[in-house]
Design an enzyme around this catalytic site. Sequence first.
Site, PDB file in Angstrom:
ATOM      1  CG  MET A   1      -7.850   6.880   7.488  1.00 56.83           C
ATOM      2  SD  MET A   1      -8.773   5.460   6.899  1.00 56.83           S
ATOM      3  CE  MET A   1      -9.163   4.634   8.421  1.00 56.83           C
TER       4      MET A   1
ATOM      5  CE  LYS B   1      -7.490   5.703  -0.407  1.00 58.87           C
ATOM      6  NZ  LYS B   1      -7.839   6.495   0.751  1.00 58.87           N
TER       7      LYS B   1
ATOM      8  CG  ASP C   1      -1.971  -0.907   1.278  1.00 57.89           C
ATOM      9  OD1 ASP C   1      -2.379  -1.331   0.202  1.00 57.89           O
ATOM     10  OD2 ASP C   1      -2.462  -1.220   2.379  1.00 57.89           O
TER      11      ASP C   1
HETATM   12  N1  SAH Z   1      -3.346  -0.203   9.568  1.00 60.84           N
HETATM   13  C1  SAH Z   1      -2.858   1.132   9.848  1.00 60.84           C
HETATM   14  C2  SAH Z   1      -3.906   2.189   9.653  1.00 60.84           C
HETATM   15  C3  SAH Z   1      -4.383   2.317   8.217  1.00 60.84           C
HETATM   16  S1  SAH Z   1      -5.544   3.614   8.023  1.00 60.84           S
HETATM   17  C4  SAH Z   1      -2.299   1.167  11.278  1.00 60.84           C
HETATM   18  O1  SAH Z   1      -2.487   0.217  12.040  1.00 60.84           O
HETATM   19  O2  SAH Z   1      -1.650   2.153  11.611  1.00 60.84           O
HETATM   20  C5  SAH Z   1      -4.521   4.952   7.491  1.00 60.84           C
HETATM   21  C6  SAH Z   1      -4.388   5.998   8.553  1.00 60.84           C
HETATM   22  O3  SAH Z   1      -3.463   5.585   9.552  1.00 60.84           O
HETATM   23  C7  SAH Z   1      -3.849   7.325   8.077  1.00 60.84           C
HETATM   24  O4  SAH Z   1      -4.855   8.106   7.458  1.00 60.84           O
HETATM   25  C8  SAH Z   1      -3.385   7.932   9.368  1.00 60.84           C
HETATM   26  O5  SAH Z   1      -4.463   8.423  10.124  1.00 60.84           O
HETATM   27  C9  SAH Z   1      -2.837   6.716  10.091  1.00 60.84           C
HETATM   28  N2  SAH Z   1      -1.381   6.591   9.921  1.00 60.84           N
HETATM   29  C10 SAH Z   1      -0.719   5.598   9.325  1.00 60.84           C
HETATM   30  N3  SAH Z   1       0.612   5.790   9.386  1.00 60.84           N
HETATM   31  C11 SAH Z   1       0.789   6.950  10.049  1.00 60.84           C
HETATM   32  C12 SAH Z   1       1.943   7.706  10.443  1.00 60.84           C
HETATM   33  N4  SAH Z   1       3.181   7.300  10.169  1.00 60.84           N
HETATM   34  N5  SAH Z   1       1.731   8.863  11.116  1.00 60.84           N
HETATM   35  C13 SAH Z   1       0.504   9.282  11.427  1.00 60.84           C
HETATM   36  N6  SAH Z   1      -0.616   8.612  11.075  1.00 60.84           N
HETATM   37  C14 SAH Z   1      -0.477   7.468  10.397  1.00 60.84           C
END
Ligand code: SAH
Length: 274
Positions: A192, A75, A53
Amino acid sequence: MTVLSEPLQFSSDDTASGGVGHVTLVGAGPGDPDLLTVKAANALRNATLVLYDNLVSKAVLELVPASADRVYVGKVSGHHSLPQEGIIELMVRLAKGGRRLLRLKGGDPYVFGRGGEEAQGLVAAGIPFDVIPGISAAQGAAAASGIPLTHRDHAEALVLATGHLRGEADARTVDLDWVQLARPRQTVVIYMGVATLPVISTQLQAHGLAGDTPAAIIERATLPGQRTIVGTLATLPEIARTHDVRAPALIMIGTVVSLHAELGEPASAVIGCG
Ligand code: SAH
């Protein structure tokens, strides 16, 4: 890198003779490759085919051998290069062809990563799979910004919620249990939620959470250029706009955020009004 609009051509082939392959759903963590689990790092080093992803960091992907096939299924400028059903179909097709593949997802596969849906698709198709957890963005952000997710003086509960818009066209809205989220003595972490932060702030205040409740946005947690922006539930939308906060970012709401002043990174890396 292979993009899915191109026909898939693989350089490696680990097709088991006639047998069905296997899928491993792997959590890539929040970005810093040192935050991979040992199990995930080993799986990456042995990978021959990886579907990944947009949230998977470049540094993590670099662990995959150069000889392996990498397929980007994230995306592209706001559009899914492949809809979710297409990703599942592709995994099933490849595994039925005997391939062993890694499905690499940001954070933890079972936290807002649609990993659950993918696992269901694999079960339905009779594809053997396993799951390697990852450090979710909330945990990465907490450690990197000095905001404990729970603390005896502040929060006994932790709620992970999505700020994603749901519904059709004009009726798209953030559909959350605001009464539950506005409760005291808990930490709310919203994934998100950058685009919908104004709605989130307004709704939580309308449901009784004080506007002066400490709140923060952690942008690019654990990645180069991480920013922690601190304010209150009432001020955060405006501060985020002023500082042009972009995804990936997490919103943290609750009095644990006040601990950032004591436990967080040096003030030079921090923006906002604590
Ligand atoms: N499976 C992922 C979440 C996927 S949804 C997890 O467990 O973290 C995607 C969202 O995760 C993004 O829109 C953001 O809100 C958050 N996210 C993922 N990586 C991030 C990062 N390095 N810093 C801040 N937010 C993050």
